[in-house]
Design an enzyme around this catalytic site. Structure first.
Site, PDB file in Angstrom:
ATOM      1  N   ARG A 174      29.793  36.807 -17.291  1.00 54.39           N
ATOM      2  CA  ARG A 174      30.643  37.695 -17.305  1.00 54.39           C
ATOM      3  C   ARG A 174      31.792  37.534 -16.078  1.00 54.39           C
ATOM      4  O   ARG A 174      31.638  37.773 -15.272  1.00 54.39           O
ATOM      5  CB  ARG A 174      29.678  39.012 -17.449  1.00 54.39           C
ATOM      6  CG  ARG A 174      30.803  40.089 -17.104  1.00 54.39           C
ATOM      7  CD  ARG A 174      29.502  41.462 -16.655  1.00 54.39           C
ATOM      8  NE  ARG A 174      30.549  42.354 -16.751  1.00 54.39           N
ATOM      9  CZ  ARG A 174      30.525  43.359 -15.445  1.00 54.39           C
ATOM     10  NH1 ARG A 174      29.700  42.967 -14.313  1.00 54.39           N
ATOM     11  NH2 ARG A 174      31.249  44.452 -15.935  1.00 54.39           N
TER      12      ARG A 174
ATOM     13  N   ARG B 264      41.246  55.294 -11.711  1.00 53.21           N
ATOM     14  CA  ARG B 264      41.118  54.672 -10.167  1.00 53.21           C
ATOM     15  C   ARG B 264      42.406  55.523  -9.723  1.00 53.21           C
ATOM     16  O   ARG B 264      42.802  56.203 -10.249  1.00 53.21           O
ATOM     17  CB  ARG B 264      41.127  53.158 -10.389  1.00 53.21           C
ATOM     18  CG  ARG B 264      40.255  52.357 -11.455  1.00 53.21           C
ATOM     19  CD  ARG B 264      40.637  50.923 -10.468  1.00 53.21           C
ATOM     20  NE  ARG B 264      39.307  50.141 -11.855  1.00 53.21           N
ATOM     21  CZ  ARG B 264      38.478  50.431 -10.957  1.00 53.21           C
ATOM     22  NH1 ARG B 264      37.540  50.535  -9.805  1.00 53.21           N
ATOM     23  NH2 ARG B 264      37.442  49.274 -11.686  1.00 53.21           N
TER      24      ARG B 264
ATOM     25  N   LYS C 298      30.101  49.032 -24.730  1.00 53.21           N
ATOM     26  CA  LYS C 298      29.794  49.326 -23.773  1.00 53.21           C
ATOM     27  C   LYS C 298      29.708  50.455 -23.808  1.00 53.21           C
ATOM     28  O   LYS C 298      30.490  51.651 -23.789  1.00 53.21           O
ATOM     29  CB  LYS C 298      30.357  49.467 -22.356  1.00 53.21           C
ATOM     30  CG  LYS C 298      30.998  47.669 -22.999  1.00 53.21           C
ATOM     31  CD  LYS C 298      31.280  47.455 -21.232  1.00 53.21           C
ATOM     32  CE  LYS C 298      31.019  47.905 -20.089  1.00 53.21           C
ATOM     33  NZ  LYS C 298      31.380  47.692 -18.530  1.00 53.21           N
TER      34      LYS C 298
ATOM     35  N   THR D 297      23.407  47.247 -15.296  1.00 47.43           N
ATOM     36  CA  THR D 297      23.337  48.126 -14.016  1.00 47.43           C
ATOM     37  C   THR D 297      22.867  48.185 -12.541  1.00 47.43           C
ATOM     38  O   THR D 297      21.276  48.388 -13.468  1.00 47.43           O
ATOM     39  CB  THR D 297      24.151  49.458 -13.899  1.00 47.43           C
ATOM     40  OG1 THR D 297      25.176  49.414 -14.814  1.00 47.43           O
ATOM     41  CG2 THR D 297      24.835  50.042 -13.626  1.00 47.43           C
TER      42      THR D 297
END
Length: 476
Positions: free
Chosen positions: A35, A76, A219, A277
């Site tokens: 990934r 962010r 996702k 995760t």
């Protein structure tokens, strides 16, 4: 041993592993998919590393897949001159800035922040380590008070649960990386923060517009994605249970049940599903995982996940290779236990159940048990029948024989599939069956008189539509 680990492992490449020796060791340890997290690094960095992984895999004669993970509409904190220790009750002002920063104001890279938040809403920063309560919104600024303090750092993620309607599913940065993925013939593209099926269709449109045909991994990390679960799975090629942001947007106590629901839905649709995760998070700094982490990985496998993923463990961790080895061992132990559910006959959608391919592979699965076959040989050009077979979770290895290296690589997300590249696209004859037998004995390790089940197509064994199933005894 190469056939004893059926579930696949996705590893994240990063500074700790982005060199030739590390990639080689990760593959040896059991990595199936690499990934590339586009939240970090530029296009040139990822292009070089994609090519590195392909080069090493080719030299090792191994089929591993590459997955470009798009950052998506991640909000962010912008650039900060220095880290800011926060205190409880402290007042903060947040505002969108591109480059210039106003003194006394915390920069945010999300243009719609003042439009999407509401008074009294909670803003989560740095995976919830910092929590802010919105007190007021005016002049495109958000006035907030620190509820849970910590140290505020630049470029940390922001979550505004349920309040990001104006965010595009595919950002300009994502489009650039989709173009790169197509150009570099990447095997999968992962789309972050999927909210509805149109998000997935938009990503697919961009891929097609650039002349590509890359499978999209959706996702699941938003409350809206759980509300639209079935629709999203129906248009996706694979799904990732992205528990990090999912556990922030929702309560952490809801994540285990969401994980089971997503896996169950993917099995109904016959789509591969990845659990991700913090699976072996402590191995970033320690040579062995916690017992809770080992249980977490094992339970994901027992739940029916096709793949499990490592993030920081392999991108920046001190024990990257050890983490992959440990994950491989946990997978083997879970799949060898009496708790693992092989021969999965879970509910499937009517449109899946009535497919000719489904009838063929269901029959093949039953024949495996009838003759105590040692393997299933799936001859396929696109791998569609093989992927359906994978979701049945047969007890024997699924040996894919295909004439496309791209198909072989993309099987890296399909449980229990071991691909081989062979140009055997011809009608079955006695001579060809002898070639099969030599292959099964010399490369697979089977013995004369062992039974195998063959599924494929006629008149061409590989490139026609799957239409037959056959019992074959080696040497007979």
């Amino acid at each position: 041993m190469k056939f004893t680990k059926r579930a696949k492992i996705v590893v994240t490449l990063g500074p700790a592993t982005d060199n030739e020796d590390a990639v080689k060791e990760l593959i040896k340890a059991g990595a199936n998919v690499f990934r590339f997290n586009t939240s970090h690094g530029d296009a040139d960095y990822h292009k070089a590393k994609i090519r590195l992984v392909k080069k090493v895999a080719e030299e090792m004669k191994m089929f591993v897949a590459t997955l470009v993970d798009l950052q998506g509409p991640k909000i962010r904190i912008g650039k900060l001159e220095k880290e800011i220790p926060l205190t409880k009750g402290q007042e903060l002002i947040l505002k969108h800035f591109d480059d210039e920063v106003e003194e006394g104001v915390i920069p945010v890279d999300y243009e719609g922040i003042a439009n999407d938040v509401q008074k009294d809403a909670i803003i989560l920063v740095d995976d919830g380590k910092i929590q802010l309560k919105v007190k007021d919104i005016k002049d495109n600024k958000v006035y907030a008070q620190v509820v849970v303090p910590n140290v505020l750092k630049a470029r940390k993620g922001i979550n505004i649960p349920g309040s990001t309607a104006s965010l595009s599913a595919v950002t300009e940065r994502d489009v650039d990386f989709i173009k790169l993925a197509v150009k570099e013939d990447v095997d999968f593209v992962a789309l972050s923060f999927v909210r509805e099926k149109d998000d997935v269709l938009l990503a697919k449109k961009y891929i097609q517009d650039f002349g590509g045909d890359i499978p999209v991994v959706a996702k699941m990390e938003k409350p809206q994605s759980m509300a639209n679960l079935s629709d999203i799975v129906s248009v996706s090629d694979a799904v990732m249970v992205a528990r990090g942001d999912l556990g922030i947007e929702l309560s952490p106590v809801e994540v285990p049940i969401c994980q089971k629901k997503i896996i169950q839905e993917c099995n109904k649709h016959k789509k591969p599903v990845i659990v991700a995760t913090q699976m072996l998070e402590s191995m970033i700094e320690n040579p062995i995982p916690t017992r809770a982490e080992s249980s977490d990985v094992a339970n994901a496998i027992l739940d029916g996940a096709d793949a499990v993923m490592l993030s920081a463990e392999t991108s920046v961790g001190q024990y990257a290779v050890e983490a992959v080895k440990m994950m491989s061992e946990i997978i083997r132990a879970a799949e060898a236990s009496g708790f693992y559910k092989y021969d999965n006959e879970t509910e499937m959608l009517p449109e899946v159940a009535t497919m000719t391919r489904q009838a063929i592979v269901t029959g093949a699965d039953k024949m495996i048990k009838c003759v105590n076959a040692k393997a299933l040989l799936s001859f396929s050009h696109s791998g569609k029948s093989t992927k359906i077979m994978s979701k049945l979770k047969p007890k024997v290895p699924i040996i894919l024989i295909c004439d496309m290296k791209q198909t072989a690589r993309r099987m890296a997300l399909s449980w229990g599939v071991f691909p081989y590249y062979k140009n055997w696209d011809e009608t079955i004859t006695g001579e060809l069956l002898l070639s099969f037998d030599e292959f099964l004995i010399n490369e697979i390790g089977l013995k004369p008189d062992d039974y195998v089940i063959i599924i494929g197509s006629q008149p061409n064994l590989i490139t026609s539509r799957t239409n037959f199933v056959r019992v074959h005894r080696i040497g007979a």
